[in-house]
Design an enzyme around this catalytic site. Structure first.
Site, PDB file in Angstrom:
ATOM      1  N   ASN A   1      17.179  55.702  93.876  1.00 38.45           N
ATOM      2  CA  ASN A   1      16.840  56.880  94.702  1.00 38.45           C
ATOM      3  C   ASN A   1      15.332  56.996  94.873  1.00 38.45           C
ATOM      4  O   ASN A   1      14.851  57.342  95.959  1.00 38.45           O
ATOM      5  CB  ASN A   1      17.434  58.155  94.099  1.00 38.45           C
ATOM      6  CG  ASN A   1      18.888  58.337  94.502  1.00 38.45           C
ATOM      7  OD1 ASN A   1      19.188  58.642  95.655  1.00 38.45           O
ATOM      8  ND2 ASN A   1      19.798  58.095  93.558  1.00 38.45           N
TER       9      ASN A   1
ATOM     10  N   HIS B   1      22.974  64.666  92.811  1.00 39.64           N
ATOM     11  CA  HIS B   1      24.128  64.526  91.928  1.00 39.64           C
ATOM     12  C   HIS B   1      25.244  63.808  92.685  1.00 39.64           C
ATOM     13  O   HIS B   1      25.519  64.146  93.840  1.00 39.64           O
ATOM     14  CB  HIS B   1      24.598  65.915  91.462  1.00 39.64           C
ATOM     15  CG  HIS B   1      25.736  65.840  90.501  1.00 39.64           C
ATOM     16  ND1 HIS B   1      25.577  65.445  89.191  1.00 39.64           N
ATOM     17  CD2 HIS B   1      27.068  66.057  90.673  1.00 39.64           C
ATOM     18  CE1 HIS B   1      26.753  65.445  88.590  1.00 39.64           C
ATOM     19  NE2 HIS B   1      27.674  65.812  89.466  1.00 39.64           N
TER      20      HIS B   1
ATOM     21  N   ASP C   1      23.440  71.351  87.293  1.00 45.50           N
ATOM     22  CA  ASP C   1      24.079  71.033  88.580  1.00 45.50           C
ATOM     23  C   ASP C   1      24.610  72.266  89.304  1.00 45.50           C
ATOM     24  O   ASP C   1      25.600  72.198  90.036  1.00 45.50           O
ATOM     25  CB  ASP C   1      25.221  70.000  88.386  1.00 45.50           C
ATOM     26  CG  ASP C   1      24.714  68.690  87.798  1.00 45.50           C
ATOM     27  OD1 ASP C   1      23.580  68.306  88.101  1.00 45.50           O
ATOM     28  OD2 ASP C   1      25.450  68.055  87.028  1.00 45.50           O
TER      29      ASP C   1
ATOM     30  N   ILE D   1      17.843  67.210  80.321  1.00 47.77           N
ATOM     31  CA  ILE D   1      18.005  68.542  80.911  1.00 47.77           C
ATOM     32  C   ILE D   1      16.630  69.200  80.978  1.00 47.77           C
ATOM     33  O   ILE D   1      15.883  69.191  79.992  1.00 47.77           O
ATOM     34  CB  ILE D   1      18.989  69.373  80.063  1.00 47.77           C
ATOM     35  CG1 ILE D   1      20.400  68.782  80.218  1.00 47.77           C
ATOM     36  CG2 ILE D   1      18.964  70.842  80.480  1.00 47.77           C
ATOM     37  CD1 ILE D   1      21.455  69.440  79.396  1.00 47.77           C
TER      38      ILE D   1
ATOM     39  N   GLN E   1      24.991  56.833 100.456  1.00 51.76           N
ATOM     40  CA  GLN E   1      24.733  58.150 101.058  1.00 51.76           C
ATOM     41  C   GLN E   1      23.629  58.900 100.325  1.00 51.76           C
ATOM     42  O   GLN E   1      22.845  59.636 100.935  1.00 51.76           O
ATOM     43  CB  GLN E   1      26.023  58.985 101.087  1.00 51.76           C
ATOM     44  CG  GLN E   1      27.163  58.312 101.821  1.00 51.76           C
ATOM     45  CD  GLN E   1      26.780  57.853 103.226  1.00 51.76           C
ATOM     46  OE1 GLN E   1      26.097  58.581 103.958  1.00 51.76           O
ATOM     47  NE2 GLN E   1      27.202  56.657 103.594  1.00 51.76           N
ATOM     48  N   GLU E   2      23.560  58.711  99.004  1.00 55.11           N
ATOM     49  CA  GLU E   2      22.468  59.339  98.244  1.00 55.11           C
ATOM     50  C   GLU E   2      21.126  58.942  98.828  1.00 55.11           C
ATOM     51  O   GLU E   2      20.222  59.759  98.999  1.00 55.11           O
ATOM     52  CB  GLU E   2      22.518  58.914  96.768  1.00 55.11           C
ATOM     53  CG  GLU E   2      23.729  59.412  96.006  1.00 55.11           C
ATOM     54  CD  GLU E   2      23.647  59.089  94.521  1.00 55.11           C
ATOM     55  OE1 GLU E   2      22.542  59.040  93.959  1.00 55.11           O
ATOM     56  OE2 GLU E   2      24.715  58.880  93.915  1.00 55.11           O
TER      57      GLU E   2
ATOM     58  N   THR F   1      18.296  74.927  88.948  1.00 59.13           N
ATOM     59  CA  THR F   1      18.210  76.193  88.210  1.00 59.13           C
ATOM     60  C   THR F   1      18.612  75.885  86.771  1.00 59.13           C
ATOM     61  O   THR F   1      18.889  74.725  86.440  1.00 59.13           O
ATOM     62  CB  THR F   1      19.156  77.235  88.819  1.00 59.13           C
ATOM     63  OG1 THR F   1      20.475  76.666  88.880  1.00 59.13           O
ATOM     64  CG2 THR F   1      18.729  77.632  90.227  1.00 59.13           C
TER      65      THR F   1
ATOM     66  N   ARG G   1      12.634  70.162  73.225  1.00 60.46           N
ATOM     67  CA  ARG G   1      12.775  69.909  74.663  1.00 60.46           C
ATOM     68  C   ARG G   1      11.714  70.662  75.467  1.00 60.46           C
ATOM     69  O   ARG G   1      11.185  70.154  76.447  1.00 60.46           O
ATOM     70  CB  ARG G   1      14.175  70.306  75.142  1.00 60.46           C
ATOM     71  CG  ARG G   1      15.220  69.280  74.722  1.00 60.46           C
ATOM     72  CD  ARG G   1      16.457  69.403  75.549  1.00 60.46           C
ATOM     73  NE  ARG G   1      17.153  70.635  75.213  1.00 60.46           N
ATOM     74  CZ  ARG G   1      18.236  71.081  75.832  1.00 60.46           C
ATOM     75  NH1 ARG G   1      18.728  70.431  76.826  1.00 60.46           N
ATOM     76  NH2 ARG G   1      18.817  72.190  75.457  1.00 60.46           N
TER      77      ARG G   1
ATOM     78  N   ASN H   1      17.351  68.008  92.717  1.00 65.04           N
ATOM     79  CA  ASN H   1      18.111  66.998  91.985  1.00 65.04           C
ATOM     80  C   ASN H   1      19.148  66.399  92.925  1.00 65.04           C
ATOM     81  O   ASN H   1      19.583  67.060  93.868  1.00 65.04           O
ATOM     82  CB  ASN H   1      18.821  67.639  90.793  1.00 65.04           C
ATOM     83  CG  ASN H   1      19.628  66.636  89.986  1.00 65.04           C
ATOM     84  OD1 ASN H   1      19.158  65.528  89.704  1.00 65.04           O
ATOM     85  ND2 ASN H   1      20.850  66.993  89.617  1.00 65.04           N
TER      86      ASN H   1
HETATM   87  C1  GRF Z   1      22.476  58.548  90.890  1.00 58.42           C
HETATM   88  O1  GRF Z   1      23.854  58.311  91.045  1.00 58.42           O
HETATM   89  C2  GRF Z   1      22.180  60.005  90.955  1.00 58.42           C
HETATM   90  O2  GRF Z   1      23.032  60.711  91.803  1.00 58.42           O
HETATM   91  C3  GRF Z   1      22.393  60.444  89.533  1.00 58.42           C
HETATM   92  O3  GRF Z   1      21.920  59.379  88.758  1.00 58.42           O
HETATM   93  C4  GRF Z   1      21.986  58.168  89.507  1.00 58.42           C
HETATM   94  C5  GRF Z   1      20.609  57.613  89.536  1.00 58.42           C
HETATM   95  O4  GRF Z   1      20.555  56.355  90.148  1.00 58.42           O
HETATM   96  N1  GRF Z   1      21.746  61.692  89.262  1.00 58.42           N
HETATM   97  P1  GRF Z   1      19.158  55.680  90.453  1.00 58.42           P
HETATM   98  O5  GRF Z   1      18.405  55.605  89.137  1.00 58.42           O
HETATM   99  O6  GRF Z   1      18.445  56.527  91.465  1.00 58.42           O
HETATM  100  O7  GRF Z   1      19.498  54.315  90.974  1.00 58.42           O
END
Ligand code: GRF
Length: 227
Positions: free
Chosen positions: A22, A121, A157, A104, A185-186, A153, A77, A119
């Site tokens: 990502n 998810h 999630d 977290i 899609q991410e 928040t 943390r 974030n």
């Molecule tokens: C992704 O599936 C994202 O949605 C989740 O953790 C994964 C991270 O993948 N939160 P990458 O490290 O970005 O390849």
């Protein structure tokens, strides 16, 4: 929350723990000119994170911040997040993007960056929050899965949803095959969400993220199996 006033290029800080695809999608969108932002710093809690390697390959600042020295005491943390905050502030980060960040975040970060942490998810929230979302979707037998970019928040999630993408779950899918389909899609929606923020087009009202300006609502529908 009032929308960002886009006077200068948005400075993004990315927090990542793993392979960083990502992060890579965000970098690629910036380099392609579809995302008008700059990655000010990439921070990881894992020294071996591929995300750090990707950052360096693109000439970006990558920082490994070891959680171990903070691991003692009841507020470990929070102490770690204060150290993260120092790095973010030093690099004048305006928006934090969590990208596969496996810790977290505490009120220390959320308080310092209210409505300024995103974030991604790998589920259509509020379905399947937490770990192993894609496996949970396969095990549950849902026919449509997807991914969500949301503001962060304190509830894991749970924050207001900015953008979602849906994909079909196919017969015979495993957590891995579904994850791969969702990941495509991410990589489309995360840079887009950041761009909308950079343009000052996102405003939060309660649980709702309102989009200003020309919006292109999705048309059609995803029905699976198809009619
Ligand atoms: C992704 O599936 C994202 O949605 C989740 O953790 C994964 C991270 O993948 N939160 P990458 O490290 O970005 O390849």
């Amino acid at each position: 929350m009032s929308a960002r006033v886009p006077t200068s290029k948005l400075r993004v800080g990315v927090l990542a723990s793993g392979r960083g695809t990502n992060l890579q999608a965000i970098i690629d969108a910036i380099e392609a000119g579809t995302l008008d932002a700059r990655i000010a710093v990439v921070i990881s809690n894992k020294q071996e994170a591929q995300a750090l390697e990707r950052a360096r390959r693109h000439g970006l600042t990558g920082v490994f911040l070891d959680p171990k020295p903070f691991a003692h005491g009841s507020n470990s943390r929070e102490a770690y997040d204060r150290a993260i905050l120092d790095v973010l502030q030093k690099h004048e980060v305006e928006l934090i993007a969590l990208a596969g960040y496996m810790k977290i975040v505490t009120p220390v970060l959320i308080g310092a960056y209210p409505d300024r942490i995103m974030n991604i998810h790998p589920s259509l929230l509020p379905a399947f929050p937490g770990l192993d979302a894609q496996k949970k979707a396969v095990d549950w037998g849902v026919k449509i899965a997807g991914c969500t970019v949301h503001f962060v928040t304190e509830g894991v999630d749970e924050g207001p949803i900015i953008i979602q993408a849906a994909v079909p779950v196919l017969q015979g899918d495993t957590a891995d095959t579904l994850s791969a389909r969702i990941l495509v899609q991410e990589h489309r929606i995360y840079p887009r969400a950041i761009q909308l923020y950079a343009e000052g087009r996102l405003r939060i009202e309660g649980r709702h993220v309102l989009l200003a300006g020309a919006s292109d609502p999705a048309t059609g529908s995803l029905i699976n199996p198809s009619l």
